[in-house]
Write a protein that holds these residues in place. Sequence first.
Motif, PDB file in Angstrom:
ATOM      1  N   GLU A  84       0.569   7.671  13.141  1.00 57.86           N
ATOM      2  CA  GLU A  84       0.437   8.821  12.248  1.00 57.86           C
ATOM      3  C   GLU A  84       0.928   8.472  10.839  1.00 57.86           C
ATOM      4  O   GLU A  84       0.268   8.788   9.839  1.00 57.86           O
ATOM      5  N   THR A  85       2.076   7.799  10.758  1.00 57.76           N
ATOM      6  CA  THR A  85       2.657   7.484   9.454  1.00 57.76           C
ATOM      7  C   THR A  85       1.810   6.462   8.708  1.00 57.76           C
ATOM      8  O   THR A  85       1.519   6.628   7.514  1.00 57.76           O
ATOM      9  N   THR A  86       1.406   5.390   9.382  1.00 62.86           N
ATOM     10  CA  THR A  86       0.630   4.347   8.698  1.00 62.86           C
ATOM     11  C   THR A  86      -0.754   4.843   8.307  1.00 62.86           C
ATOM     12  O   THR A  86      -1.274   4.461   7.252  1.00 62.86           O
ATOM     13  N   ILE A  94       0.834  -1.201   0.000  1.00 68.03           N
ATOM     14  CA  ILE A  94       0.000   0.000   0.000  1.00 68.03           C
ATOM     15  C   ILE A  94       0.866   1.247   0.000  1.00 68.03           C
ATOM     16  O   ILE A  94       0.622   2.207  -0.733  1.00 68.03           O
ATOM     17  N   GLY A  95       1.891   1.264   0.836  1.00 68.34           N
ATOM     18  CA  GLY A  95       2.784   2.422   0.913  1.00 68.34           C
ATOM     19  C   GLY A  95       3.894   2.166   1.899  1.00 68.34           C
ATOM     20  O   GLY A  95       3.776   1.310   2.780  1.00 68.34           O
ATOM     21  N   ARG A  96       4.973   2.909   1.747  1.00 71.62           N
ATOM     22  CA  ARG A  96       6.085   2.744   2.676  1.00 71.62           C
ATOM     23  C   ARG A  96       6.796   4.077   2.878  1.00 71.62           C
ATOM     24  O   ARG A  96       6.725   4.969   2.023  1.00 71.62           O
ATOM     25  N   ASP A  97       7.462   4.188   4.018  1.00 67.81           N
ATOM     26  CA  ASP A  97       8.186   5.407   4.367  1.00 67.81           C
ATOM     27  C   ASP A  97       9.563   5.017   4.892  1.00 67.81           C
ATOM     28  O   ASP A  97       9.705   4.659   6.059  1.00 67.81           O
ATOM     29  N   ILE A 123      -2.104   4.656   4.458  1.00 74.61           N
ATOM     30  CA  ILE A 123      -3.365   4.022   4.100  1.00 74.61           C
ATOM     31  C   ILE A 123      -4.253   4.986   3.311  1.00 74.61           C
ATOM     32  O   ILE A 123      -4.966   4.589   2.386  1.00 74.61           O
ATOM     33  N   ARG A 124      -4.183   6.276   3.657  1.00 77.53           N
ATOM     34  CA  ARG A 124      -4.973   7.279   2.923  1.00 77.53           C
ATOM     35  C   ARG A 124      -4.389   7.574   1.544  1.00 77.53           C
ATOM     36  O   ARG A 124      -4.963   8.355   0.778  1.00 77.53           O
ATOM     37  N   GLY A 125      -3.239   6.987   1.246  1.00 78.71           N
ATOM     38  CA  GLY A 125      -2.619   7.209  -0.053  1.00 78.71           C
ATOM     39  C   GLY A 125      -1.797   8.472  -0.137  1.00 78.71           C
ATOM     40  O   GLY A 125      -1.425   8.908  -1.234  1.00 78.71           O
ATOM     41  N   GLU A 126      -1.479   9.066   1.019  1.00 79.18           N
ATOM     42  CA  GLU A 126      -0.713  10.307   1.014  1.00 79.18           C
ATOM     43  C   GLU A 126       0.766  10.035   0.789  1.00 79.18           C
ATOM     44  O   GLU A 126       1.305   9.009   1.206  1.00 79.18           O
ATOM     45  N   THR A 127       1.424  10.967   0.127  1.00 73.32           N
ATOM     46  CA  THR A 127       2.877  10.952   0.023  1.00 73.32           C
ATOM     47  C   THR A 127       3.443  11.639   1.260  1.00 73.32           C
ATOM     48  O   THR A 127       3.013  12.733   1.614  1.00 73.32           O
ATOM     49  N   LEU A 146       8.765   2.308   8.120  1.00 73.88           N
ATOM     50  CA  LEU A 146       7.415   1.760   8.252  1.00 73.88           C
ATOM     51  C   LEU A 146       6.822   1.490   6.871  1.00 73.88           C
ATOM     52  O   LEU A 146       7.140   2.188   5.896  1.00 73.88           O
ATOM     53  N   ALA A 147       5.964   0.480   6.805  1.00 69.78           N
ATOM     54  CA  ALA A 147       5.263   0.161   5.566  1.00 69.78           C
ATOM     55  C   ALA A 147       3.910  -0.435   5.900  1.00 69.78           C
ATOM     56  O   ALA A 147       3.704  -0.979   6.995  1.00 69.78           O
ATOM     57  N   VAL A 148       2.987  -0.326   4.955  1.00 68.47           N
ATOM     58  CA  VAL A 148       1.660  -0.937   5.082  1.00 68.47           C
ATOM     59  C   VAL A 148       1.435  -1.829   3.870  1.00 68.47           C
ATOM     60  O   VAL A 148       1.657  -1.408   2.728  1.00 68.47           O
ATOM     61  N   ILE A 149       1.011  -3.075   4.127  1.00 72.61           N
ATOM     62  CA  ILE A 149       0.623  -3.990   3.063  1.00 72.61           C
ATOM     63  C   ILE A 149      -0.819  -4.410   3.317  1.00 72.61           C
ATOM     64  O   ILE A 149      -1.367  -4.151   4.395  1.00 72.61           O
ATOM     65  N   LYS A 150      -1.456  -5.063   2.340  1.00 74.04           N
ATOM     66  CA  LYS A 150      -2.858  -5.451   2.505  1.00 74.04           C
ATOM     67  C   LYS A 150      -3.120  -6.808   1.862  1.00 74.04           C
ATOM     68  O   LYS A 150      -2.588  -7.118   0.799  1.00 74.04           O
ATOM     69  N   VAL A 151      -3.936  -7.586   2.550  1.00 76.02           N
ATOM     70  CA  VAL A 151      -4.435  -8.841   1.989  1.00 76.02           C
ATOM     71  C   VAL A 151      -5.938  -8.707   1.792  1.00 76.02           C
ATOM     72  O   VAL A 151      -6.606  -7.946   2.499  1.00 76.02           O
ATOM     73  N   ASP A 152      -6.476  -9.432   0.822  1.00 71.90           N
ATOM     74  CA  ASP A 152      -7.909  -9.398   0.563  1.00 71.90           C
ATOM     75  C   ASP A 152      -8.640 -10.276   1.569  1.00 71.90           C
ATOM     76  O   ASP A 152      -8.133 -11.313   2.010  1.00 71.90           O
ATOM     77  N   GLY A 153      -9.835  -9.875   1.928  1.00 70.65           N
ATOM     78  CA  GLY A 153     -10.640 -10.636   2.873  1.00 70.65           C
ATOM     79  C   GLY A 153     -11.232  -9.725   3.927  1.00 70.65           C
ATOM     80  O   GLY A 153     -11.164  -8.499   3.838  1.00 70.65           O
TER      81      GLY A 153
END
Length: 480
Positions: free
Chosen positions: A248-250, A127-130, A254-258, A135-142
């Motif tokens: 704050e970062t994650t 999803i995004g990383r910094d 998740i909101r798709g912000e840079t 820090l990073a966010v990933i996503k699985v379906d479900g």
Amino acid sequence: GRLVPSAGAAGLAFAPPQGAPLSFADIFQQVAPAVVQIDVKTRVQRPNGGGFLQIPGFGAVPIPGQPRGGGSGEEGEDDNSTTALGTGSGFFISADGYIVTNNHVVENAEEIVVRLSDERELTARLIGRDPLTDLAVIKVDGGNFPFVSFEDKAEPRVGDWVIAVGNPFGLGGTATAGIVSAKARDIGGNENPYTDFIQIDAAINKGNSGGPTFDIYGRVIGVNSAIFSPTGGSVGIGFAIPAGIAKETTDRLIRGETIERGYLGVEIGPITRDYQQALGLETRRGAFINNVTADGPADKAGLKVGDIVLKLNGREVRDSNDLTRQVGAVQPGRQLRLDILRDGRAQTVNVTSGKRPSTAELYGRQDGEAEGDAPTPQRGSVSVDVGGLSVAPMTPALRQQYEIAAGTDGVVITARGKGDNAVLQPGDVIMRAGNGPVRGVEDFRKAVQDSRTAGRDIVFLLVRRGAQNNPFVLKLPKSE
């Protein structure tokens, strides 16, 4: 659904419930389903000797896939790269599949597979990383995944119990317990300049990266990120990203912000005890400006090498790390009011914050120090002894001989220093001495004399070598 562990005694945010030190089993049972193992496949450059891959915070570790599988990985057809298999940890923060982990776990990943506590394996997408907070966010379906929440309001204290859960050495679902050993740790380097790490002594090892640190109520107070160890194994010193920074970062990822951060365009350093004594400062508070980037925000606003930043927008600057984080928290384009000390006098400078470039852009363009022996002084150069150093005024011949860049002014050291000052080399340029700039030998001589008059046997110098400005405390001889 969301896991909601029982709260503690009213008004005591981290008071242990009765019997907490006897067992953490109930806490682990509650939160373990939210913790996952993360397997990644990445493309890395094959080392030139030995099967080791550098992972931030963990030193040199064997490339997974070679020692585990006995093979050499999948080689690229036309390049010097190979496929490396790595493992890390992460945890669900929402029922719809968002997972927090470390940036260095999923950085450059070609494939990410998440293994849940019930042994299900799901493919995840980034999803995004910094990188600057790791820090990073990933996503699985479900849906209906068990998840935990960050505790970003009640801060743990040194001595409070903590539990680390993760996937050390690929073993999966492992819990360790300990206490908060220290807070607001700066662990050096340029990888994570915006994080005041929590130090814990709960054992964390390779593979724990990205896993959660819980308090005794099952609230996430940190994200395990690094260990301090000469071997790569736990020696009881681990570091976690605090929940406040992580949330704050994650949330923004998740909101798709840079993630954009403010930027001054200065190289800064701490004020050590020696610097404090040499400069005659009352305290060690503040950040010393070693260098100013040409045409950067600070340069355009008139900040100078040797300025000491004491406050930003009215808030005290504790040290250079604090200034980095305060500036980084400001949105690009905002006004920054800096209270500074220049040549011993207080001033205020207003700067319009820029946008921080990437780490590669900031640090990849520095020239570094020249290798080999320093050249010998040119015959006919007029050197004098000041403060135990042989120095000469800047001349075109010296500038050419030592390849001193145009715009670098001061006095040139023409012979290696002696004793404690031996680190100083011919070709180094003294740009500042004491609280003022050095335009010639007399400025340097006056700074030495002022220190002696003040009863000090040391002088603060700012020395230019190659592309770097380096603070140095010169030890004066007993007599000249």
